[in-house]
Write an enzyme that holds these catalytic residues in place. Structure first.
Site, PDB file in Angstrom:
ATOM      1  N   ASP A 103       1.226  -5.273  -4.920  1.00 38.50           N
ATOM      2  CA  ASP A 103       0.184  -5.017  -3.935  1.00 38.50           C
ATOM      3  C   ASP A 103       0.649  -5.656  -2.619  1.00 38.50           C
ATOM      4  O   ASP A 103       1.645  -6.402  -2.604  1.00 38.50           O
ATOM      5  CB  ASP A 103      -1.127  -5.640  -4.412  1.00 38.50           C
ATOM      6  N   ASP A 109      -1.773  -6.552   0.749  1.00 35.99           N
ATOM      7  CA  ASP A 109      -2.742  -7.466   1.361  1.00 35.99           C
ATOM      8  C   ASP A 109      -3.310  -8.430   0.326  1.00 35.99           C
ATOM      9  O   ASP A 109      -3.810  -8.022  -0.724  1.00 35.99           O
ATOM     10  CB  ASP A 109      -3.880  -6.671   2.009  1.00 35.99           C
TER      11      ASP A 109
END
Length: 223
Positions: free
Chosen positions: A10, A12
Site C-alpha cells: 500500500d 499512504d
C-alpha cells in the site's frame, strides 16, 4: 507455505506518512467551513475512494453538508502540507531498507493504492521514491476499490506472479481485507486507524513498522 515471489505495498500510511497530513487537512478544511468533523468519520474514510468518502460525510453530517466545498478546502491544505514536507518526513521508517533488501534478493515489488495516478505520482516524487517503483496500480485502474481484491489481483497480474505467492503490506483494515481476499499473505503495519481484533486474528503477521519487515521476509528465504 507458498514460496515468496513478490511483494505488494500500500502507499499512504504504509510507505508514506501522509495519512496524518490528510487528517489534519480534513480538520482544517472543516474549520474553514465552520464544522468540527467527527473523528469517527475521519477514521472510516481512510483508504476509500472519493464517492465513498463523500457518502460517509453526508451520512454523518446531513444532506445539506457542503461536501464539495470541504473537498476543495482539504485539497488546498493537503497540497500545502505535502509541499512543506521533506523526503525524510514523508517516508515511513524502514521503507528504504526493505526496498534495498528486495532488490538485493531479486524479488519484484509493486504498489497497490486507492489514490489516483496523478496524486500517487506526485507523492512518490516528493518522497524521492518514483524510481523505485516500476509498477504502481492506482484507484481508477480497477473496477472495485478495497476491500474488494481487484487492486491486489491486478498488481499480481502485472508482476507476473500468482497472488498466493505474494506478501502484501497494509496499514488499514480495508486494505488487509483486499489483500486476503486476493489470496495474498497480508502483513499489517497499523498507522492512524487501530485494527479490529477480528482482522488482527486473520492476518499473516502484524509489525510495529516497516523496520521489522526485513527480518520477517528473511524467514521466507530460509524456508
Amino acid at each position: 507455505m507458498h514460496q515468496l515471489q513478490a511483494v505488494v505495498f500500500d502507499m499512504d500510511g504504509l510507505l508514506l506518512d501522509t495519512e496524518r497530513l490528510s487528517r489534519a487537512s480534513w480538520l482544517a478544511g472543516g474549520r474553514d467551513l465552520g464544522f468540527d468533523l467527527p473523528m469517527t468519520v475521519l477514521a472510516a474514510i481512510i483508504g476509500r475512494r472519493r464517492a465513498e468518502v463523500e457518502a460517509q460525510f453526508v451520512a454523518a453530517l446531513g444532506e445539506q453538508f457542503p461536501v464539495q466545498d470541504l473537498y476543495a478546502r482539504h485539497a488546498a491544505h493537503y497540497q500545502q502540507a505535502l509541499l512543506a514536507a521533506t523526503v525524510s518526513t514523508l517516508r515511513k521508517p524502514g521503507v528504504v531498507s526493505v526496498l534495498d533488501w528486495l532488490d538485493n534478493a531479486g524479488i519484484p515489488y509493486a504498489i497497490a493504492t486507492s489514490t489516483l495516478a496523478a496524486g500517487a505520482a506526485k507523492k512518490l516524487a516528493l518522497a524521492d521514491l518514483s524510481a523505485r517503483f516500476s509498477i504502481v496500480v492506482t484507484g481508477e485502474q480497477v473496477e472495485r476499490s478495497k476491500p474488494a481484491p481487484d487492486i491486489y489481483l491486478e498488481a499480481a497480474r502485472r508482476l507476473g506472479v500468482p497472488a498466493e505467492h505474494c506478501v502484501a503490506f497494509e496499514d488499514s483494515d480495508l486494505g488487509l481485507e483486499a489483500a486476503m481476499a486476493a489470496g495474498m499473505r497480508a502483513v499489517a503495519v497499523p498507522d492512524l486507524k487501530p485494527l479490529p481484533k477480528e482482522i488482527r486474528s486473520r492476518v499473516f503477521s502484524t509489525l510495529r513498522s516497516l523496520e521489522e519487515a526485513v527480518a520477517m521476509l528473511n524467514q521466507f528465504t530460509r524456508q
